[in-house]
Design a protein around this motif. Sequence first.
Motif, mmCIF file in Angstrom:
data_model
loop_
_atom_site.group_PDB
_atom_site.id
_atom_site.type_symbol
_atom_site.label_atom_id
_atom_site.label_comp_id
_atom_site.label_asym_id
_atom_site.label_seq_id
_atom_site.Cartn_x
_atom_site.Cartn_y
_atom_site.Cartn_z
ATOM 1 N N PHE A 133 -5.027 28.508 56.830
ATOM 2 C CA PHE A 133 -5.433 28.233 55.452
ATOM 3 C C PHE A 133 -6.819 27.573 55.403
ATOM 4 C CE2 PHE A 133 -0.892 28.803 54.853
ATOM 5 C CZ PHE A 133 -0.879 29.610 53.722
ATOM 6 N N ILE A 134 -7.075 26.725 56.378
ATOM 7 C CA ILE A 134 -8.387 26.074 56.436
ATOM 8 C C ILE A 134 -9.466 27.116 56.716
ATOM 9 C CG2 ILE A 134 -9.801 24.464 57.795
ATOM 10 C CD1 ILE A 134 -7.202 22.738 58.019
ATOM 11 N N GLN A 135 -9.201 28.065 57.614
ATOM 12 C CA GLN A 135 -10.158 29.135 57.912
ATOM 13 C C GLN A 135 -10.484 29.939 56.647
ATOM 14 O OE1 GLN A 135 -12.090 29.407 60.334
ATOM 15 N NE2 GLN A 135 -11.168 30.399 62.070
ATOM 16 N N ILE A 136 -9.454 30.289 55.913
ATOM 17 C CA ILE A 136 -9.654 31.059 54.675
ATOM 18 C C ILE A 136 -10.474 30.246 53.680
ATOM 19 C CG2 ILE A 136 -8.487 32.044 52.659
ATOM 20 C CD1 ILE A 136 -6.157 32.744 54.621
ATOM 21 N N THR A 137 -10.141 28.985 53.525
ATOM 22 C CA THR A 137 -10.859 28.113 52.592
ATOM 23 C C THR A 137 -12.324 27.971 52.991
ATOM 24 O OG1 THR A 137 -8.829 26.909 52.136
ATOM 25 C CG2 THR A 137 -10.891 25.831 51.520
ATOM 26 N N LYS A 138 -12.583 27.759 54.268
ATOM 27 C CA LYS A 138 -13.969 27.660 54.746
ATOM 28 C C LYS A 138 -14.738 28.946 54.443
ATOM 29 C CE LYS A 138 -13.450 24.391 58.563
ATOM 30 N NZ LYS A 138 -13.521 24.241 60.035
ATOM 31 N N HIS A 139 -14.087 30.075 54.697
ATOM 32 C CA HIS A 139 -14.744 31.358 54.421
ATOM 33 C C HIS A 139 -15.066 31.496 52.933
ATOM 34 C CE1 HIS A 139 -15.806 35.568 54.745
ATOM 35 N NE2 HIS A 139 -15.076 35.754 53.663
ATOM 36 N N ALA A 184 -21.045 25.553 45.684
ATOM 37 C CA ALA A 184 -20.239 24.830 46.670
ATOM 38 C C ALA A 184 -21.021 24.706 47.957
ATOM 39 C CB ALA A 184 -18.927 25.569 46.929
ATOM 40 N N GLN A 185 -20.888 23.569 48.620
ATOM 41 C CA GLN A 185 -21.565 23.377 49.883
ATOM 42 C C GLN A 185 -20.636 23.719 51.021
ATOM 43 O OE1 GLN A 185 -23.122 19.438 50.148
ATOM 44 N NE2 GLN A 185 -24.707 19.814 48.656
ATOM 45 N N ASP A 186 -21.184 24.386 52.018
ATOM 46 C CA ASP A 186 -20.423 24.703 53.216
ATOM 47 C C ASP A 186 -20.183 23.415 53.982
ATOM 48 O OD1 ASP A 186 -19.396 25.613 55.584
ATOM 49 O OD2 ASP A 186 -21.101 26.894 56.083
ATOM 50 N N PRO A 187 -18.920 23.032 54.207
ATOM 51 C CA PRO A 187 -18.651 21.785 54.906
ATOM 52 C C PRO A 187 -19.320 21.707 56.271
ATOM 53 C CG PRO A 187 -16.640 22.683 54.001
ATOM 54 C CD PRO A 187 -17.716 23.713 53.791
ATOM 55 N N ALA A 188 -19.449 22.827 56.956
ATOM 56 C CA ALA A 188 -20.082 22.802 58.277
ATOM 57 C C ALA A 188 -21.550 22.420 58.171
ATOM 58 C CB ALA A 188 -19.934 24.161 58.952
ATOM 59 N N SER A 189 -22.214 22.835 57.092
ATOM 60 C CA SER A 189 -23.640 22.537 56.954
ATOM 61 C C SER A 189 -23.892 21.091 56.537
ATOM 62 C CB SER A 189 -24.287 23.487 55.940
ATOM 63 O OG SER A 189 -23.810 23.204 54.640
#
Length: 111
Positions: free
Chosen positions: A71-77, A89-94
């Motif tokens: 679910f986290i993978q889908i949300t990140k995508h 929305a900001q990409d959490p990884a960035s």
Amino acid sequence: MKSFEDIPEWLTEVSKYVPEDTYKILLINKSDVKDEEKVVTEEIMKKFQEETGIVVMDTSAKTGLNVDEAFIQITKHLLKKKTEEGGGAQDPASTGSMLSLESIKEKYENT
């Protein structure tokens, strides 16, 4: 193995109803069983992922392994896609922040 062999047919059916660029993840269940008992091996999963571009995750309904991660993978995508489309929305990884199931629950439980 029958279910795994049916996946191409299921993907054909899915493609009738969703855009081609829809993000898909294939969840392989029963990761908690011994390697020699697994029906779908790591090699098969890797080959499928390489051939289709679909992310494959080994999961366990019994132990919960990788269920939250899926679910986290889908949300990140989805967040990344929204950012790329200019949705704000900001990409959490960035941003260096960690996206967790708890933060997702917190955000949506209060709406």
